[in-house]
Design an enzyme around this catalytic site. Structure first.
Site, PDB file in Angstrom:
ATOM      1  CB  CYS A 160      41.228   7.881 -17.077  1.00 34.24           C
ATOM      2  SG  CYS A 160      41.416   8.192 -15.334  1.00 34.24           S
ATOM      3  NE  ARG A 163      40.438  10.171 -22.618  1.00 36.39           N
ATOM      4  CZ  ARG A 163      39.266  10.488 -23.123  1.00 36.39           C
ATOM      5  NH1 ARG A 163      39.202  11.035 -24.308  1.00 36.39           N
ATOM      6  NH2 ARG A 163      38.148  10.260 -22.466  1.00 36.39           N
ATOM      7  CD1 TRP A 183      43.531  14.803 -14.520  1.00 37.45           C
ATOM      8  CD2 TRP A 183      41.636  14.221 -13.503  1.00 37.45           C
ATOM      9  NE1 TRP A 183      43.022  15.917 -13.917  1.00 37.45           N
ATOM     10  CE2 TRP A 183      41.862  15.595 -13.282  1.00 37.45           C
ATOM     11  CE3 TRP A 183      40.501  13.630 -12.938  1.00 37.45           C
ATOM     12  CZ2 TRP A 183      40.985  16.385 -12.534  1.00 37.45           C
ATOM     13  CZ3 TRP A 183      39.635  14.420 -12.193  1.00 37.45           C
ATOM     14  CH2 TRP A 183      39.890  15.784 -12.008  1.00 37.45           C
ATOM     15  CG  ASN A 198      37.649   7.629 -18.284  1.00 36.31           C
ATOM     16  OD1 ASN A 198      37.776   8.400 -17.335  1.00 36.31           O
ATOM     17  ND2 ASN A 198      37.232   8.031 -19.475  1.00 36.31           N
ATOM     18  N   GLY A 199      36.364   6.863 -15.126  1.00 41.02           N
ATOM     19  CA  GLY A 199      35.052   7.190 -14.555  1.00 41.02           C
ATOM     20  C   GLY A 199      35.080   7.062 -13.047  1.00 41.02           C
ATOM     21  CD  GLU A 226      39.329  30.732 -23.424  1.00 40.18           C
ATOM     22  OE1 GLU A 226      38.570  30.414 -22.498  1.00 40.18           O
ATOM     23  OE2 GLU A 226      40.100  29.931 -23.963  1.00 40.18           O
ATOM     24  CE  LYS A 229      43.089  28.562 -22.673  1.00 38.01           C
ATOM     25  NZ  LYS A 229      41.782  28.248 -22.954  1.00 38.01           N
ATOM     26  CD  GLU A 242      42.880  26.230 -19.240  1.00 40.31           C
ATOM     27  OE1 GLU A 242      42.095  25.284 -19.309  1.00 40.31           O
ATOM     28  OE2 GLU A 242      43.181  26.936 -20.221  1.00 40.31           O
ATOM     29  CG  HIS A 268      31.452  47.880  -8.754  1.00 37.82           C
ATOM     30  ND1 HIS A 268      30.853  48.871  -8.007  1.00 37.82           N
ATOM     31  CD2 HIS A 268      31.098  48.096 -10.037  1.00 37.82           C
ATOM     32  CE1 HIS A 268      30.139  49.648  -8.809  1.00 37.82           C
ATOM     33  NE2 HIS A 268      30.287  49.205 -10.042  1.00 37.82           N
ATOM     34  CE  LYS A 293      41.743  19.548 -25.689  1.00 37.56           C
ATOM     35  NZ  LYS A 293      41.755  21.001 -25.552  1.00 37.56           N
TER      36      LYS A 293
HETATM   37  C1  G6P Z   1      38.452  20.861 -19.464  1.00 39.00           C
HETATM   38  C2  G6P Z   1      39.471  21.362 -20.468  1.00 39.00           C
HETATM   39  C3  G6P Z   1      39.043  22.717 -20.995  1.00 39.00           C
HETATM   40  C4  G6P Z   1      37.647  22.631 -21.579  1.00 39.00           C
HETATM   41  C5  G6P Z   1      36.641  22.067 -20.581  1.00 39.00           C
HETATM   42  C6  G6P Z   1      35.324  21.735 -21.253  1.00 39.00           C
HETATM   43  O1  G6P Z   1      38.485  21.637 -18.328  1.00 39.00           O
HETATM   44  O2  G6P Z   1      40.752  21.448 -19.861  1.00 39.00           O
HETATM   45  O3  G6P Z   1      39.950  23.131 -22.002  1.00 39.00           O
HETATM   46  O4  G6P Z   1      37.242  23.907 -21.972  1.00 39.00           O
HETATM   47  O5  G6P Z   1      37.140  20.854 -20.031  1.00 39.00           O
HETATM   48  O6  G6P Z   1      35.533  20.695 -22.166  1.00 39.00           O
HETATM   49  P1  G6P Z   1      34.679  20.447 -23.447  1.00 39.00           P
HETATM   50  O7  G6P Z   1      35.354  19.268 -24.118  1.00 39.00           O
HETATM   51  O8  G6P Z   1      33.293  20.116 -22.985  1.00 39.00           O
HETATM   52  O9  G6P Z   1      34.713  21.655 -24.294  1.00 39.00           O
END
Ligand code: G6P
Length: 614
Positions: free
Chosen positions: A2, A27, A74, A100-101, A487, A491, A494, A510, A609
């Site tokens: 948000c 956000r 969001w 937000n929250g 990772e 990616k 996501e 396994h 984000k």
């Molecule tokens: C969200 C974002 C990710 C990020 C994660 C942790 O899920 O989409 O890209 O890695 O939060 O966020 P931070 O700001 O704590 O690294």
């Protein structure tokens, strides 16, 4: 999670709010809205969709007013639709709020207000707060600022809110608890409010970060006043922003994510700047110098984080154990906070977060702090909540990361972790003279190697073309490359919505080996180094089952080239530094596949984000 923006000044608020919302859209982006006060009347426009949908919705209607607020959502409570979008109005419609929250005890408050005749239109917790504040204002006969303060005393949860009220057309009231809010103070006396500094920087560099439990009151002609929820007056601490506007633009790239991938030679260099001294043969992390001895004596390092930051933490585990010989445990912050974890006073807890606002990571820090551990932050956003609650820390200096999928923040986090492990290893004597110098020189050459590696993009794009329609993908790696496999898989899922899993290469037999067929690409990080031969055997196992292998290999590799369907070369480097290179082709592969599938790369569905709710 948000985005909040608000303005009180002499200019028309609407263009400032829309522009600000576009900057904050990373956000959250499932619905958006604005509220404007003009001539004592409130206008609220809101709708499902992105900020551009809101603009289309508002088009042609009156947007006059020099006081207003905007929100990009969001969804937490209630689906993303027009009604649940913010701002939310009170029962009378005189007061509106953006939030937000999460208000945890919204249900009993709602029930209570309902009994008293309040009618609710949305499914949100936020609307309950709008009704509550207005109710307190009327029943207690207090002004808006006091009504906000009194109402918040009965609220449980996390919030950053902005409240406007037609009875106070020159007043903007904001409050925060566990959710960030920044106030910008313009030279012309205007006030800006936002979830982070990105919508503010183009108007002013003077900002105040609101602290937890504080309520800010901005009044035309009277400036800014801050009190806390207990009614104690606070003196605003004005700071100068370091953020630059160019960092928030796409700079000719199609997407922020692509720009951020290409920025990595510079961002990795910036993470090392002033910290790595080749001439003196040392690493100095000024931010944690004071705690260096504690680090050296630490019996254990705990690393907490979420998402990509957790993956960086896993690389940190390998780094600290190898270079500084300290046992490390890496924890998902969300799991750590709800266990009864064993934390000792001589533990070092490293909290990793790009945004510095992730709710679970913040809660994990508070828990570890309450048990006496020393908390070191690795954050990207300067002045963020995590940066402020930790005992010490090192910023990653990657610059603003706007694409929701983290790229340059990851390599910057890994760079800082490498510097930290090297510094402690040198002090402890576990990373001896020549080994230290070799690694130092090698680290210094990483930005140039990344630059070289980025030239492989056309080849990666061709591979993306072939596999863009895949339904599943498997990522394998060992040692330092295992977290990179995780990772890489993250990616891909996501941003392209292809199901992908990361595994330690040897674990394949396994379970995941059952998935191998002629359709699913298996991406293997098979660079020269400690477990090279073992990984080659894993590739053989995949090929024996007619699987497809895309291998990330060291320049000049012949063995894997003969086995794999495709190979992407990365420059040779020391084992501990391989993640800084090997992750880059995986970022590019995901990016191009997602673009080819027509996905919104910078704003993937359902994601945000900065995750400020648990
Ligand atoms: C969200 C974002 C990710 C990020 C994660 C942790 O899920 O989409 O890209 O890695 O939060 O966020 P931070 O700001 O704590 O690294």
């Amino acid at each position: 999670m948000c985005g909040i923006v608000a303005y009180l000044g002499d200019k028309e608020a609407y263009p400032i709010l829309i522009n600000g919302l576009k900057r904050l859209e990373y956000r959250g982006y499932d619905s958006a809205g604005v509220a404007l006060i003009n001539d004592g009347a409130m206008r609220i426009y809101k709708c499902q969709g992105k900020v551009s949908d809101l603009e289309a919705h508002v088009n042609g209607q009156s947007t006059a007013g020099t006081l207003g607020m905007g929100h990009t959502r969001w969804a937490t409570h209630g689906q993303p639709n027009d009604v649940n979008a913010h701002p939310h109005a009170s029962n009378s419609g005189d007061l509106a709020i953006i939030h937000n929250g999460i208000i945890e005890n919204y249900a009993p408050i709602k029930e209570e207000l309902r009994k008293r005749g309040h009618v609710f239109r949305s499914d949100t917790d936020t609307e309950v707060l709008a009704h509550l504040i207005d109710d307190v204002r009327v029943t207690e006969g207090v002004d808006l600022a006091e009504a906000v303060r009194l109402a918040l005393q009965s609220v449980v949860g996390a919030y950053a809110i902005v409240v406007l009220d037609t009875h106070s057309p020159d007043l903007m009231v904001a409050a925060r608890r566990s959710s960030p809010l920044v106030i910008g103070i313009g030279d012309d006396g205007a006030h800006y409010l936002a979830s982070d500094a990105t919508p503010i920087v183009e108007h002013t560099r003077n900002v105040v970060y609101l602290e937890d439990g504080e309520i800010a009151v901005m009044q035309r002609g009277h400036g800014l006043r801050i009190r806390n929820i207990k009614n104690q007056v606070k003196t605003p601490f004005i700071q100068e922003l370091e953020l630059h506007l160019e960092a928030l633009e796409k700079g000719g790239y199609d997407h922020f994510m692509l720009k951020e991938i290409h920025e990595q030679p510079r961002s990795i260099r910036d993470s090392m700047r002033g910290r790595l001294n080749l001439a003196k043969g040392e690493v100095v992390l000024g931010g944690i110098k004071e705690h260096e001895q504690k680090f050296v004596q630490a019996k254990r390092v705990l690393i907490v984080g979420c998402g990509t930051s957790w993956h960086a933490g896993l690389v940190g585990e390998y780094l600290f154990e190898e270079l500084a010989r300290i046992p490390v445990e890496v924890e998902y912050a969300s799991e750590f906070r709800y266990r009864n974890p064993i934390v000792n006073e001589d533990d070092i807890v490293i909290a990793i977060s790009q945004s510095g606002e992730t709710a679970d990571t913040l809660a994990a820090i508070e828990l570890a702090k309450s048990r006496g551990a020393t908390i070191i932050g690795i954050c990207n956003v300067v002045g963020s909540s995590i940066a402020r609650v930790t005992h010490a820390g090192s910023y990653t200096h990657a610059g603003p990361e706007i694409g929701v999928a983290s790229t340059k923040a990851f390599t910057a986090q890994v760079t800082v972790l490498t510097l930290m492990a090297m510094m402690i290893g040198q002090r402890k004597g576990t990373l001896g003279g020549s080994a230290f110098h070799r690694l130092l020189n090698e680290l210094d050459s990483i930005p140039d190697k990344v630059q070289r590696l980025l030239k492989a993009e056309p080849q990666i794009k061709r591979i993306a073309e072939i596999y863009q329609h895949a339904n599943n993908a498997l990522y394998l790696g060992r040692g330092y490359s295992f977290p990179v496999a995780l990772e890489g898989a993250l990616k891909l899922k996501e941003i392209s919505y292809i199901h992908a899993e990361g595994y330690p290469a040897a674990e394949m037999k396994h379970g995941p080996i059952a998935l191998i067929d002629e359709e699913m690409p298996v991406i293997v990080i098979a660079t020269k180094g400690a477990s090279y031969e073992k990984v080659v055997s894993n590739i053989q196992e995949v090929k024996a089952r007619k699987g497809i292998v895309i291998a990330i290999v060291t320049e000049g590799d012949r063995v894997v080239k003969d086995l794999a369907d495709h190979t992407i070369e990365i420059p040779e480097t020391a084992d501990p530094l391989v993640p800084l290179l090997s992750v880059i082709p995986l970022q590019l592969l995901s990016y191009h596949i997602a673009v080819m599938r027509g996905c919104n790369v910078d704003q993937p569905r359902n994601l945000a984000k900065s995750v400020t709710v648990e």
